[in-house]
Design a protein around this motif. Sequence first.
Motif, PDB file in Angstrom:
ATOM      1  N   THR A 219      29.642 -17.987  60.807  1.00  0.00           N
ATOM      2  CA  THR A 219      30.478 -19.118  61.004  1.00  0.00           C
ATOM      3  C   THR A 219      30.357 -20.068  61.293  1.00  0.00           C
ATOM      4  OG1 THR A 219      29.550 -17.996  62.861  1.00  0.00           O
ATOM      5  CG2 THR A 219      31.004 -16.503  62.698  1.00  0.00           C
ATOM      6  N   ILE A 220      31.179 -21.014  61.106  1.00  0.00           N
ATOM      7  CA  ILE A 220      30.975 -22.146  61.455  1.00  0.00           C
ATOM      8  C   ILE A 220      31.228 -22.913  63.022  1.00  0.00           C
ATOM      9  CG2 ILE A 220      31.410 -24.528  60.265  1.00  0.00           C
ATOM     10  CD1 ILE A 220      32.812 -22.705  57.990  1.00  0.00           C
ATOM     11  N   ASP A 221      30.065 -23.432  63.433  1.00  0.00           N
ATOM     12  CA  ASP A 221      29.767 -24.597  64.145  1.00  0.00           C
ATOM     13  C   ASP A 221      31.031 -25.322  64.169  1.00  0.00           C
ATOM     14  OD1 ASP A 221      29.897 -26.090  66.837  1.00  0.00           O
ATOM     15  OD2 ASP A 221      27.184 -26.160  66.515  1.00  0.00           O
ATOM     16  N   GLU A 227      31.643 -33.525  57.115  1.00  0.00           N
ATOM     17  CA  GLU A 227      31.396 -32.917  55.842  1.00  0.00           C
ATOM     18  C   GLU A 227      30.642 -31.621  55.826  1.00  0.00           C
ATOM     19  OE1 GLU A 227      30.420 -35.906  57.934  1.00  0.00           O
ATOM     20  OE2 GLU A 227      31.045 -37.274  57.066  1.00  0.00           O
ATOM     21  N   GLU A 228      29.758 -31.940  57.020  1.00  0.00           N
ATOM     22  CA  GLU A 228      28.588 -29.879  56.528  1.00  0.00           C
ATOM     23  C   GLU A 228      29.484 -29.052  56.804  1.00  0.00           C
ATOM     24  OE1 GLU A 228      24.966 -29.884  59.500  1.00  0.00           O
ATOM     25  OE2 GLU A 228      25.292 -32.144  59.636  1.00  0.00           O
ATOM     26  N   ILE A 229      30.812 -29.303  57.544  1.00  0.00           N
ATOM     27  CA  ILE A 229      31.654 -28.163  57.613  1.00  0.00           C
ATOM     28  C   ILE A 229      32.271 -28.241  55.940  1.00  0.00           C
ATOM     29  CG2 ILE A 229      33.819 -27.152  58.673  1.00  0.00           C
ATOM     30  CD1 ILE A 229      33.596 -28.507  60.967  1.00  0.00           C
ATOM     31  N   VAL A 230      32.390 -28.990  55.661  1.00  0.00           N
ATOM     32  CA  VAL A 230      33.621 -28.573  54.133  1.00  0.00           C
ATOM     33  C   VAL A 230      32.145 -27.913  53.140  1.00  0.00           C
ATOM     34  CG1 VAL A 230      34.093 -29.962  51.801  1.00  0.00           C
ATOM     35  CG2 VAL A 230      35.182 -30.660  54.243  1.00  0.00           C
ATOM     36  N   ARG A 231      30.830 -28.478  53.412  1.00  0.00           N
ATOM     37  CA  ARG A 231      30.280 -28.308  52.707  1.00  0.00           C
ATOM     38  C   ARG A 231      30.012 -26.504  52.978  1.00  0.00           C
ATOM     39  NH1 ARG A 231      27.964 -33.326  53.340  1.00  0.00           N
ATOM     40  NH2 ARG A 231      26.733 -32.588  54.354  1.00  0.00           N
ATOM     41  N   ALA A 232      29.300 -25.962  54.459  1.00  0.00           N
ATOM     42  CA  ALA A 232      29.158 -24.778  54.282  1.00  0.00           C
ATOM     43  C   ALA A 232      30.575 -24.188  53.460  1.00  0.00           C
ATOM     44  CB  ALA A 232      29.308 -24.379  55.765  1.00  0.00           C
ATOM     45  N   VAL A 233      32.010 -24.606  54.369  1.00  0.00           N
ATOM     46  CA  VAL A 233      33.040 -24.192  53.632  1.00  0.00           C
ATOM     47  C   VAL A 233      32.999 -23.041  51.934  1.00  0.00           C
ATOM     48  CG1 VAL A 233      35.496 -23.544  52.733  1.00  0.00           C
ATOM     49  CG2 VAL A 233      34.440 -24.301  55.807  1.00  0.00           C
ATOM     50  N   LEU A 234      33.141 -24.578  51.106  1.00  0.00           N
ATOM     51  CA  LEU A 234      32.856 -24.669  49.371  1.00  0.00           C
ATOM     52  C   LEU A 234      31.724 -24.106  49.547  1.00  0.00           C
ATOM     53  CD1 LEU A 234      33.278 -29.001  49.045  1.00  0.00           C
ATOM     54  CD2 LEU A 234      34.632 -26.199  48.528  1.00  0.00           C
ATOM     55  N   ALA A 235      30.569 -23.637  49.727  1.00  0.00           N
ATOM     56  CA  ALA A 235      29.241 -22.793  49.466  1.00  0.00           C
ATOM     57  C   ALA A 235      29.621 -21.188  50.311  1.00  0.00           C
ATOM     58  CB  ALA A 235      28.120 -23.413  50.685  1.00  0.00           C
ATOM     59  N   LEU A 260      41.980 -26.638  54.355  1.00  0.00           N
ATOM     60  CA  LEU A 260      40.533 -27.348  54.391  1.00  0.00           C
ATOM     61  C   LEU A 260      40.703 -28.123  52.503  1.00  0.00           C
ATOM     62  CD1 LEU A 260      38.246 -28.472  55.670  1.00  0.00           C
ATOM     63  CD2 LEU A 260      36.663 -27.218  54.562  1.00  0.00           C
ATOM     64  N   LEU A 261      40.905 -27.379  51.703  1.00  0.00           N
ATOM     65  CA  LEU A 261      41.169 -28.487  50.688  1.00  0.00           C
ATOM     66  C   LEU A 261      42.731 -29.157  50.731  1.00  0.00           C
ATOM     67  CD1 LEU A 261      39.528 -25.563  48.498  1.00  0.00           C
ATOM     68  CD2 LEU A 261      38.476 -27.992  48.706  1.00  0.00           C
ATOM     69  N   ARG A 262      43.643 -28.392  50.932  1.00  0.00           N
ATOM     70  CA  ARG A 262      45.309 -29.215  51.105  1.00  0.00           C
ATOM     71  C   ARG A 262      44.363 -30.880  51.923  1.00  0.00           C
ATOM     72  NH1 ARG A 262      47.375 -24.279  51.955  1.00  0.00           N
ATOM     73  NH2 ARG A 262      48.286 -23.841  50.113  1.00  0.00           N
ATOM     74  N   ALA A 263      44.027 -31.107  53.014  1.00  0.00           N
ATOM     75  CA  ALA A 263      43.831 -31.638  53.666  1.00  0.00           C
ATOM     76  C   ALA A 263      43.185 -32.640  53.448  1.00  0.00           C
ATOM     77  CB  ALA A 263      43.182 -31.343  55.160  1.00  0.00           C
ATOM     78  N   LEU A 264      41.695 -32.449  52.228  1.00  0.00           N
ATOM     79  CA  LEU A 264      40.457 -32.708  52.039  1.00  0.00           C
ATOM     80  C   LEU A 264      41.212 -33.306  50.452  1.00  0.00           C
ATOM     81  CD1 LEU A 264      37.845 -33.671  51.870  1.00  0.00           C
ATOM     82  CD2 LEU A 264      37.532 -32.280  50.054  1.00  0.00           C
ATOM     83  N   ASP A 265      42.090 -33.270  50.206  1.00  0.00           N
ATOM     84  CA  ASP A 265      42.686 -34.196  49.078  1.00  0.00           C
ATOM     85  C   ASP A 265      43.831 -35.085  49.798  1.00  0.00           C
ATOM     86  OD1 ASP A 265      44.121 -33.968  46.769  1.00  0.00           O
ATOM     87  OD2 ASP A 265      45.617 -33.349  46.749  1.00  0.00           O
ATOM     88  N   ALA A 266      44.722 -34.769  50.265  1.00  0.00           N
ATOM     89  CA  ALA A 266      45.560 -35.990  51.102  1.00  0.00           C
ATOM     90  C   ALA A 266      44.586 -37.146  51.747  1.00  0.00           C
ATOM     91  CB  ALA A 266      46.329 -34.873  52.435  1.00  0.00           C
ATOM     92  N   ALA A 267      43.200 -36.670  52.206  1.00  0.00           N
ATOM     93  CA  ALA A 267      42.210 -37.811  52.471  1.00  0.00           C
ATOM     94  C   ALA A 267      41.894 -38.779  51.237  1.00  0.00           C
ATOM     95  CB  ALA A 267      41.468 -36.991  53.392  1.00  0.00           C
ATOM     96  N   GLY A 268      41.854 -37.942  50.724  1.00  0.00           N
ATOM     97  CA  GLY A 268      41.513 -38.641  49.000  1.00  0.00           C
ATOM     98  C   GLY A 268      40.180 -38.267  49.233  1.00  0.00           C
ATOM     99  N   GLY A 269      39.679 -37.288  49.873  1.00  0.00           N
ATOM    100  CA  GLY A 269      38.381 -36.756  49.007  1.00  0.00           C
ATOM    101  C   GLY A 269      37.175 -37.161  50.575  1.00  0.00           C
ATOM    102  N   ASP A 270      37.565 -38.005  51.365  1.00  0.00           N
ATOM    103  CA  ASP A 270      36.994 -38.301  52.368  1.00  0.00           C
ATOM    104  C   ASP A 270      37.009 -37.539  53.535  1.00  0.00           C
ATOM    105  OD1 ASP A 270      35.790 -40.129  54.449  1.00  0.00           O
ATOM    106  OD2 ASP A 270      37.057 -40.826  54.903  1.00  0.00           O
TER     107      ASP A 270
END
Length: 433
Positions: A219-221, A227-235, A260-270
């Motif tokens: 699970t994720i807090d 940024e940490e949540i994105v890294r946790a999901v990718l890992a 999450l990846l769709r939203a990350l792409d829409a935000a230009g990777g930020d």
Amino acid sequence: MEPHTDLWLAASIVAISLLLAAFFAGAETAFTAASRARMLALENAGDGRARLVNTILARRERFIGAMRIGYSIVAIGAAAFTTGVLTTVFGKSGVLYATGVMSVLVIVFAEVLPKTLAITAPDRAALVTARPVAVAVALLGPAALAVEALVHAMLRPFGIRNGERPAVLSASDEIRGQVALLHREGGVAKAERDMLGGLLDLSELTVSEVMVHRTKMRTIDADLPSEEIVRAVLASPYTRMPLWRGSSENIVGVLHAKDLLRALDAAGGDASGLKVEALALETWFVPDTTSLRDQLKAFLTKKTHFALVVDEYGEVMGLVTLEDILEEIVGDIADEHDVTVSGVRPQGDGSVHADGSVPIRDLNRAMDWDLPDDEATTIAGLVIHEARAIPDTGTAFNFHGFRFEVVRKARNRITALRITPLGPGPRKPETWG
């Protein structure tokens, strides 16, 4: 009429009687042993003879009565006629000759031979004799009904009623038994047997027996930086991750990696500006007593693959996915991202090293064992249930035909076991340290 003519006539009558007796005995054996499933399949394919067989078997008591009556009439008639002829020829000693001759002829040609032929290929024999049997049942049916009524009248004072046939096994158990028999005879492979058994077990198992326990949930807090949540999901090897806030049991949503990846792409990777919790899907809670069959239907209806399991107090016990249910049917489903290990390691000496968390059903399927899973879900739970305590490392137990030795223990959990099948002999529980 000349004597030799009388002998030929007598021999002809006896031969015809024996043929009829063989027909009745063989037909009864063939129809009784014929596969109902095979006959139904042939009937559905348009086979008229199979339809006739099924019609006759639908009135089984009348059919058996007609076959028994027909057999008795021709067998007794042949014996009586032979006795009369031989008595005329040999006098009183003809009775002994008739008894010996007819015993051999009836046993060999009217009993053993036709029944052996019928039991060798019962389906084929039933189809070949379907029409003659239908004629015989039609002719002897009234007599069979009269005998049946008389028998039931005689049995009624003993409390046995007509048509009362309590089922010893359920339809599911009947199928299991048939599949197990076919597997033993080589007609069904082990994998196919396990799949059919797993399918039948869906209505008997609950989600609590196949779920991922909360101690193993990833699970994720939700309060972590995005940024940490994105890294946790990718890992993570999983595509769906529960989000919690405040307490790990306070699940506020389920985050899908693709969203999450769709939203990350829409935000230009930020990732810094992402509102992760807003991307989370609504949490679906299901009771721990839900059967796997009902949960599978619910997954298909809601078109989702993920649910959290809660107990009667609403506390999260774990999670269940569509894959968990499908694995009960087809076995482990592994992909390139799976990090789970079966936890079952067969040894050269015949023993098996198993993690305590291995489900009993998985161990049974992997090793073709039959350890009970009524009182416990995992192999460690089975040992604790049988020992009535949490045993220490090095303790060993004998039960259910196996020796269980605790290899490793962490605090109050059994983490590793050595399991050794025992040879034939008494299987009384024993304990030694």
